[in-house]
Design a protein around this motif. Structure first.
Motif, short mmCIF file in Angstrom:
data_model
loop_
_atom_site.label_atom_id
_atom_site.label_comp_id
_atom_site.label_asym_id
_atom_site.label_seq_id
_atom_site.Cartn_x
_atom_site.Cartn_y
_atom_site.Cartn_z
N ILE A 69 -10.17 4.56 -40.69
CA ILE A 69 -8.92 4.42 -39.95
C ILE A 69 -7.86 5.31 -40.60
N VAL A 70 -7.25 6.19 -39.83
CA VAL A 70 -6.16 7.01 -40.34
C VAL A 70 -4.84 6.44 -39.84
N ALA A 71 -3.78 6.75 -40.55
CA ALA A 71 -2.51 6.04 -40.38
C ALA A 71 -1.88 6.19 -39.01
N HIS A 72 -2.13 7.32 -38.34
CA HIS A 72 -1.41 7.60 -37.10
C HIS A 72 -2.32 7.59 -35.87
N ASP A 73 -3.37 6.81 -35.92
CA ASP A 73 -4.34 6.76 -34.82
C ASP A 73 -3.89 5.74 -33.77
N GLY A 74 -3.20 6.24 -32.74
CA GLY A 74 -2.71 5.36 -31.69
C GLY A 74 -3.81 4.74 -30.87
N SER A 75 -4.91 5.46 -30.68
CA SER A 75 -6.03 4.91 -29.91
C SER A 75 -6.63 3.71 -30.62
N TRP A 76 -6.77 3.82 -31.96
CA TRP A 76 -7.31 2.69 -32.72
C TRP A 76 -6.39 1.48 -32.56
N ARG A 77 -5.09 1.68 -32.67
CA ARG A 77 -4.15 0.56 -32.54
C ARG A 77 -4.28 -0.12 -31.18
N GLU A 78 -4.36 0.68 -30.12
CA GLU A 78 -4.43 0.12 -28.77
C GLU A 78 -5.68 -0.73 -28.57
N LYS A 79 -6.78 -0.31 -29.18
CA LYS A 79 -8.06 -0.98 -28.96
C LYS A 79 -8.28 -2.16 -29.91
N ASN A 80 -7.42 -2.32 -30.90
CA ASN A 80 -7.70 -3.30 -31.95
C ASN A 80 -6.55 -4.26 -32.23
N GLN A 81 -5.84 -4.64 -31.20
CA GLN A 81 -4.71 -5.55 -31.38
C GLN A 81 -5.14 -6.89 -32.00
N VAL A 121 -15.90 -5.21 -47.02
CA VAL A 121 -15.51 -6.41 -46.27
C VAL A 121 -16.71 -7.25 -45.87
N GLY A 122 -17.93 -6.80 -46.16
CA GLY A 122 -19.15 -7.55 -45.85
C GLY A 122 -20.30 -6.96 -46.62
N SER A 123 -21.46 -7.59 -46.52
CA SER A 123 -22.62 -7.14 -47.30
C SER A 123 -23.00 -5.71 -46.98
N ALA A 124 -22.73 -5.25 -45.76
CA ALA A 124 -23.06 -3.87 -45.38
C ALA A 124 -21.92 -3.24 -44.58
N LYS A 125 -20.69 -3.73 -44.76
CA LYS A 125 -19.56 -3.22 -43.99
C LYS A 125 -18.42 -2.83 -44.91
N TRP A 126 -17.93 -1.61 -44.72
CA TRP A 126 -16.83 -1.08 -45.52
C TRP A 126 -15.75 -0.55 -44.59
N ILE A 127 -14.52 -0.57 -45.06
CA ILE A 127 -13.39 0.01 -44.35
C ILE A 127 -12.81 1.13 -45.21
N TYR A 128 -12.62 2.30 -44.60
CA TYR A 128 -12.01 3.44 -45.29
C TYR A 128 -10.65 3.70 -44.66
N LEU A 129 -9.58 3.57 -45.46
CA LEU A 129 -8.22 3.83 -44.99
C LEU A 129 -7.84 5.24 -45.45
N GLY A 130 -7.69 6.14 -44.48
CA GLY A 130 -7.56 7.56 -44.80
C GLY A 130 -6.14 8.07 -44.93
N GLY A 131 -5.12 7.18 -44.76
CA GLY A 131 -3.75 7.66 -44.90
C GLY A 131 -3.50 8.86 -44.01
N ASP A 132 -2.99 9.93 -44.61
CA ASP A 132 -2.72 11.16 -43.86
C ASP A 132 -3.71 12.27 -44.23
N CYS A 133 -4.97 11.89 -44.46
CA CYS A 133 -5.98 12.93 -44.66
C CYS A 133 -6.01 13.84 -43.44
N CYS A 134 -5.69 13.27 -42.27
CA CYS A 134 -5.43 14.03 -41.05
C CYS A 134 -4.53 13.16 -40.18
N HIS A 135 -3.92 13.77 -39.17
CA HIS A 135 -2.98 13.04 -38.32
C HIS A 135 -3.54 12.80 -36.93
N ASP A 136 -4.78 13.14 -36.73
CA ASP A 136 -5.42 12.98 -35.42
C ASP A 136 -6.91 12.80 -35.66
N ALA A 137 -7.48 11.72 -35.11
CA ALA A 137 -8.90 11.43 -35.35
C ALA A 137 -9.81 12.52 -34.82
#
Length: 358
Positions: A338-350, A250-266
């Motif tokens: 970012i994993v799919a079921h991370d409620g803390s991430w959702r709350e902090k990143n509206q 997403v940028g010259s030195a920034k990447w996003i990793y979408l982990g799906g259900d690699c785990c269900h809790d960060a």
């Protein structure tokens, strides 16, 4: 098999970036004891099933725009009655389940029409809380991991009987299923049962290794989706057959990793918790986890954690879920996981939900 160096050299002639926006995909309730170690047996958490919109600066396959639009995962169906009866019985144990807004609602709220504007839907896997309502995406091509179509038709007994899957979930004339990857653990079903029928590799892409500049393999099976180093689909076995992760620049030195259900809790990623084991219900005393193969799922997690910088604390090496890491090369990059079921991430990143960006 050829290899890809990650991160790409800073001197690359053409650097392509994508934009990513989070999407609401509903919520479900999970008992912690089935997902993480040392859990209070009475604690349940209502968590999101996150989805994502990715926009790639290329001409869409159907024309009519300047960006190719991709959805990663579809969350929960807005109408729970559309699930198979056997799956509805399972969902009754995951209440409360919140179905609105769903992915289609989230897109419309940001000004996109799911029926006309989405070119591809990539599914990390086909568990009920990730499949959403595919009929909303009338012209999209659905991209799935190897074994997915076999799973939808036959299940994977005993823990995933065929009765919980809908064999008509996806429009077969618009499905691309990847060929079997070189990771031996993920072999499932006839190797090429669907390839060559209505399934195909994405624009002829082939599996490659993702390595550091020092030649160390990070992931043994990835696909450079647009052949430009902007998006990698990663074979991420262990959770369910066909499970894939998503790494995007997403940028010259920034990447996003979408982990799906690699785990269900960060906390599993940070090392604070482990994967829970519980009686498999067969009366044999054997243990299972929420993953179809726990050992393989742990191996996948170990690979993912190599992307994350270590944080020393109280004698234990913990890992943050984002930060800067050089990966054995001269070009440091920041990776947010970012994993799919991370409620803390959702709350902090509206503010990063569509039409906002991550």
């Amino acid at each position: 098999m050829s290899a890809i160096v990650f991160p790409p050299p800073a001197s690359a002639d053409k650097q392509v970036y994508v934009t990513i926006s989070a999407l609401e995909g509903g919520h479900l309730t999970l008992p912690e004891r089935l997902f993480v170690t040392d859990a209070d047996p009475n604690v349940k958490r209502t968590v999101p099933s996150l989805s994502f919109l990715i926009q790639h600066p290329s001409t869409p396959p159907h024309g009519g725009g300047s960006n190719t639009k991709i959805i990663f995962d579809l969350g929960i169906k807005r109408d729970l009655n559309k699930y198979m009866p056997a799956m509805q019985t399972h969902i009754a144990n995951r209440q409360p389940v919140i179905t609105s807004p769903d992915v289609a609602d989230s897109l419309r709220a940001g000004g996109l029409d799911p029926a006309k504007d989405i070119d591809y839907v990539i599914m990390s896997h086909v568990h009920w809380d990730h499949v959403g309502t595919p009929a909303d995406f009338e012209r999209a091509t659905f991209v799935v991991g190897h074994g997915t179509l076999h799973l939808l038709e036959n299940g994977a007994p005993p823990h995933y009987p065929k009765e919980i899957f809908d064999p008509q979930l996806l429009p077969r004339d618009r499905v691309w299923e990847f060929r079997e990857s070189p990771i031996p653990e993920v072999v499932f079903g006839p190797a090429d049962e669907y390839v060559g029928q209505n399934a195909a590799s994405f624009q002829g892409r082939v599996w490659r290794e993702l390595q550091t500049a020092a030649g160390e393999t990070i992931f043994p099976a990835v696909i450079d989706l647009f052949d430009d180093g902007s998006i990698y689909l990663i074979d991420s076995p262990g959770h369910l057959f066909g499970h894939m992760n998503f790494l995007a620049r997403v940028g010259s030195a920034k990447w996003i990793y979408l982990g799906g259900d690699c785990c269900h809790d960060a906390r599993i990623l940070t090392g604070e918790k482990g994967i829970a084991l519980y009686d498999d219900g067969t009366g044999t005393g054997r243990l299972r986890s929420v993953h179809v193969d726990t050992d393989v799922a742990r191996s996948t997690l170990n690979r993912i954690q190599t992307l994350l910088p270590e944080k020393k604390g109280q004698g234990t090496a913990l890992r943050r879920t984002s930060g800067t890491i050089a990966l054995g090369g001269d070009t440091p990059v920041e990776i947010e996981l970012i994993v799919a079921h991370d409620g803390s991430w959702r709350e902090k990143n509206q503010h990063r939900f569509f039409p906002g960006t991550i």
